[in-house]
Design an enzyme around this catalytic site. Sequence first.
Site, PDB file in Angstrom:
ATOM      1  N   ILE A 102       0.841  -1.191   0.000  1.00 51.87           N
ATOM      2  CA  ILE A 102       0.000   0.000   0.000  1.00 51.87           C
ATOM      3  C   ILE A 102       0.879   1.245   0.000  1.00 51.87           C
ATOM      4  O   ILE A 102       1.989   1.230   0.538  1.00 51.87           O
ATOM      5  CB  ILE A 102      -0.973  -0.019   1.212  1.00 51.87           C
ATOM      6  CG1 ILE A 102      -1.966   1.150   1.154  1.00 51.87           C
ATOM      7  CG2 ILE A 102      -0.231  -0.102   2.528  1.00 51.87           C
ATOM      8  CD1 ILE A 102      -3.119   1.037   2.158  1.00 51.87           C
ATOM      9  N   CYS A 103       0.384   2.291  -0.654  1.00 56.50           N
ATOM     10  CA  CYS A 103       1.028   3.604  -0.659  1.00 56.50           C
ATOM     11  C   CYS A 103       2.403   3.550  -1.334  1.00 56.50           C
ATOM     12  O   CYS A 103       2.499   3.339  -2.526  1.00 56.50           O
ATOM     13  CB  CYS A 103       1.087   4.138   0.776  1.00 56.50           C
ATOM     14  SG  CYS A 103       1.503   5.873   0.944  1.00 56.50           S
TER      15      CYS A 103
END
Length: 168
Positions: A102-103
């Site tokens: 994620i991210c």
Amino acid sequence: MSKVAFLLASGFEDSEMKVPYDEVIQAGHQAEIIGLKKNETLLGKKGNVSYAADKAISEVKASEYDAIVIPGGSSPENLRLDQDVLAFVKEADRAGTPIASICHGPQILISADLLQGRTITSYPPLKDDVVNAGAEFKDEEVVVDGNYITSRTPKDEPAFVRELLKVL
């Protein structure tokens, strides 16, 4: 019950570690924090949470885990140059092990040269890096492509966790 590795260094985005970690444990799975050094204290960038590394990356093999989670923030930047980290994710990818990032998490996949021909998402400012690494970028809350689960930001955590728990 699955065993999940969380690849972590200091500077991680607090909720991108805490939310999936807590949800994985709550669902009855085992979670291990893998850092550069065993027992090292790893601090979230907002200072809301900290964790101790259960194991050092040098003492684990990807085959010991059913899934890998790579939280964002600056943690991936602190891990992506470590050869053991890159070898670990490459081994997991070859085995088809689910890798949820994620991210900024996909920075590790970029450094491991694993994005050619894949479709993923990430923190939107990484789009050029993702595309230059050979992937198609989609600006969506969660993108699942084979064994990869990717999301953009903390607001996407519910979808990210939902897809992670599906594969466990």
